[in-house]
Design a protein around this motif. Structure first.
Motif, PDB file in Angstrom:
ATOM      1  N   PHE A  37      19.632  38.646  61.768  1.00 42.53           N
ATOM      2  CA  PHE A  37      19.227  39.966  62.239  1.00 42.53           C
ATOM      3  C   PHE A  37      18.973  40.870  61.042  1.00 42.53           C
ATOM      4  O   PHE A  37      19.672  40.784  60.026  1.00 42.53           O
ATOM      5  N   GLU A  38      17.985  41.727  61.179  1.00 39.41           N
ATOM      6  CA  GLU A  38      17.639  42.678  60.133  1.00 39.41           C
ATOM      7  C   GLU A  38      17.890  44.094  60.631  1.00 39.41           C
ATOM      8  O   GLU A  38      17.637  44.388  61.807  1.00 39.41           O
ATOM      9  N   PRO A  39      18.362  44.971  59.749  1.00 44.34           N
ATOM     10  CA  PRO A  39      18.537  46.366  60.177  1.00 44.34           C
ATOM     11  C   PRO A  39      17.180  47.022  60.418  1.00 44.34           C
ATOM     12  O   PRO A  39      16.234  46.793  59.667  1.00 44.34           O
ATOM     13  N   ILE A  40      17.096  47.809  61.497  1.00 45.08           N
ATOM     14  CA  ILE A  40      15.829  48.486  61.799  1.00 45.08           C
ATOM     15  C   ILE A  40      16.001  49.993  61.903  1.00 45.08           C
ATOM     16  O   ILE A  40      15.034  50.698  62.163  1.00 45.08           O
ATOM     17  N   GLY A  41      17.211  50.482  61.707  1.00 45.09           N
ATOM     18  CA  GLY A  41      17.389  51.929  61.717  1.00 45.09           C
ATOM     19  C   GLY A  41      18.759  52.360  62.183  1.00 45.09           C
ATOM     20  O   GLY A  41      19.646  51.535  62.422  1.00 45.09           O
ATOM     21  N   MET A  42      18.890  53.661  62.293  1.00 47.69           N
ATOM     22  CA  MET A  42      20.119  54.274  62.764  1.00 47.69           C
ATOM     23  C   MET A  42      19.771  55.177  63.929  1.00 47.69           C
ATOM     24  O   MET A  42      18.784  55.896  63.895  1.00 47.69           O
ATOM     25  N   ALA A  43      20.572  55.093  64.988  1.00 53.42           N
ATOM     26  CA  ALA A  43      20.329  55.891  66.185  1.00 53.42           C
ATOM     27  C   ALA A  43      21.485  56.878  66.364  1.00 53.42           C
ATOM     28  O   ALA A  43      22.609  56.456  66.650  1.00 53.42           O
ATOM     29  N   PRO A  44      21.220  58.171  66.190  1.00 55.66           N
ATOM     30  CA  PRO A  44      22.280  59.164  66.366  1.00 55.66           C
ATOM     31  C   PRO A  44      22.731  59.253  67.826  1.00 55.66           C
ATOM     32  O   PRO A  44      21.908  59.176  68.738  1.00 55.66           O
ATOM     33  N   LYS A  45      24.025  59.366  68.012  1.00 52.87           N
ATOM     34  CA  LYS A  45      24.615  59.555  69.348  1.00 52.87           C
ATOM     35  C   LYS A  45      24.038  58.547  70.358  1.00 52.87           C
ATOM     36  O   LYS A  45      23.679  58.888  71.473  1.00 52.87           O
ATOM     37  N   TYR A  46      24.010  57.298  69.957  1.00 53.93           N
ATOM     38  CA  TYR A  46      23.347  56.237  70.710  1.00 53.93           C
ATOM     39  C   TYR A  46      24.175  55.706  71.879  1.00 53.93           C
ATOM     40  O   TYR A  46      23.642  55.430  72.940  1.00 53.93           O
ATOM     41  N   LEU A  47      25.488  55.528  71.674  1.00 58.65           N
ATOM     42  CA  LEU A  47      26.348  54.966  72.714  1.00 58.65           C
ATOM     43  C   LEU A  47      27.584  55.832  72.910  1.00 58.65           C
ATOM     44  O   LEU A  47      28.124  56.378  71.952  1.00 58.65           O
ATOM     45  N   HIS A  48      28.050  55.899  74.149  1.00 54.43           N
ATOM     46  CA  HIS A  48      29.290  56.628  74.459  1.00 54.43           C
ATOM     47  C   HIS A  48      30.438  55.630  74.363  1.00 54.43           C
ATOM     48  O   HIS A  48      30.678  54.830  75.267  1.00 54.43           O
ATOM     49  N   ILE A  49      31.146  55.660  73.234  1.00 55.59           N
ATOM     50  CA  ILE A  49      32.186  54.687  72.916  1.00 55.59           C
ATOM     51  C   ILE A  49      33.506  55.413  72.713  1.00 55.59           C
ATOM     52  O   ILE A  49      33.563  56.409  71.980  1.00 55.59           O
ATOM     53  N   ASP A  50      34.545  54.912  73.346  1.00 53.44           N
ATOM     54  CA  ASP A  50      35.896  55.459  73.221  1.00 53.44           C
ATOM     55  C   ASP A  50      35.910  56.984  73.376  1.00 53.44           C
ATOM     56  O   ASP A  50      36.581  57.701  72.648  1.00 53.44           O
ATOM     57  N   GLY A  51      35.129  57.455  74.334  1.00 54.88           N
ATOM     58  CA  GLY A  51      35.167  58.871  74.702  1.00 54.88           C
ATOM     59  C   GLY A  51      34.247  59.797  73.936  1.00 54.88           C
ATOM     60  O   GLY A  51      34.277  61.009  74.152  1.00 54.88           O
ATOM     61  N   GLU A  52      33.412  59.272  73.038  1.00 54.05           N
ATOM     62  CA  GLU A  52      32.503  60.122  72.257  1.00 54.05           C
ATOM     63  C   GLU A  52      31.144  59.448  72.109  1.00 54.05           C
ATOM     64  O   GLU A  52      31.051  58.222  72.084  1.00 54.05           O
ATOM     65  N   TRP A  53      30.096  60.275  71.979  1.00 50.84           N
ATOM     66  CA  TRP A  53      28.774  59.753  71.642  1.00 50.84           C
ATOM     67  C   TRP A  53      28.806  59.358  70.175  1.00 50.84           C
ATOM     68  O   TRP A  53      29.171  60.157  69.315  1.00 50.84           O
ATOM     69  N   ARG A  54      28.438  58.110  69.885  1.00 54.69           N
ATOM     70  CA  ARG A  54      28.565  57.573  68.529  1.00 54.69           C
ATOM     71  C   ARG A  54      27.208  57.156  67.963  1.00 54.69           C
ATOM     72  O   ARG A  54      26.349  56.644  68.682  1.00 54.69           O
ATOM     73  N   ASP A  55      27.086  57.374  66.660  1.00 57.34           N
ATOM     74  CA  ASP A  55      25.914  56.894  65.933  1.00 57.34           C
ATOM     75  C   ASP A  55      26.022  55.377  65.788  1.00 57.34           C
ATOM     76  O   ASP A  55      27.111  54.831  65.592  1.00 57.34           O
TER      77      ASP A  55
END
Length: 187
Positions: A154-172
């Motif tokens: 797998f190759e990195p293709i970027g960063m997504a701000p506030k992408y997933l709601h994990i452990d109670g917070e929107w996470r990058d």
């Protein structure tokens, strides 16, 4: 779609999820609750019950029957479920892609199970499902999973701000992809 089971370690098999797995999944998620908490959404108490897992399994199997997901579990020789990996959001046509997510039990870490499962799922996605690419996301600080993905092509293709709601917070999240083939899609 026919998915073959296969060993990913001497004592662990990767196989398709079944209705009979609800109890073992309930036990696995309960046992690994603290271990998985930093990497997963907050779960209601019902998620950890056999009935909650039965409902979840039924939903995943409906998605599998519809061709939109491939849910697999890691089963140890003693019958315990010690991880899972799922292709979700399977899209056909010009996109011909899916997302992969996985987890490994705390007592099974650092054995190469995640990498073996990701490699096998890439083969299934290419050869059985016929996908062109797979996408994965990790929390920015999940360096272990990022190493697994890199070792699996797998190759990195970027960063997504506030992408997933994990452990109670929107996470990058850091986004990755693996191109599986360059054949024309079936439209």
């Amino acid at each position: 779609m026919r998915i073959e089971s296969g060993d990913i370690a001497d004592d662990v098999t990767l196989r398709l999820l079944t209705r009979a797995d609800a109890g073992a999944l309930s036990a696995a998620y309960t046992e690994n609750r603290a271990h998985l908490r930093p990497w997963e959404p907050r779960r209601p108490e019902s998620f950890f019950t056999v009935d909650g897992q039965r409902e979840r399994v039924e939903g995943l199997l409906r998605q599998f029957a519809a061709g939109s997901a491939v849910p697999l579990v890691f089963q140890a020789a003693d019958g315990r479920i010690v991880g899972a990996i799922t292709l979700t959001g399977i899209s056909r046509g010009p996109f011909c892609s899916a997302h992969v997510g996985y987890w490994v039990a705390a007592d099974q870490q650092n054995r190469g199970l995640a990498g073996a499962a990701v490699r096998r799922v890439c083969e299934i996605a290419r050869d059985v499902v016929g996908l062109h690419r797979i996408e994965a996301s990790t929390l920015l600080g999940n360096h272990a999973s990022q190493r697994v993905l890199a070792r699996c092509g797998f190759e990195p293709i970027g960063m997504a701000p506030k992408y997933l709601h994990i452990d109670g917070e929107w996470r990058d999240c850091r986004l990755f992809q693996r191109i599986l083939h360059d054949r024309d899609p079936v439209l």
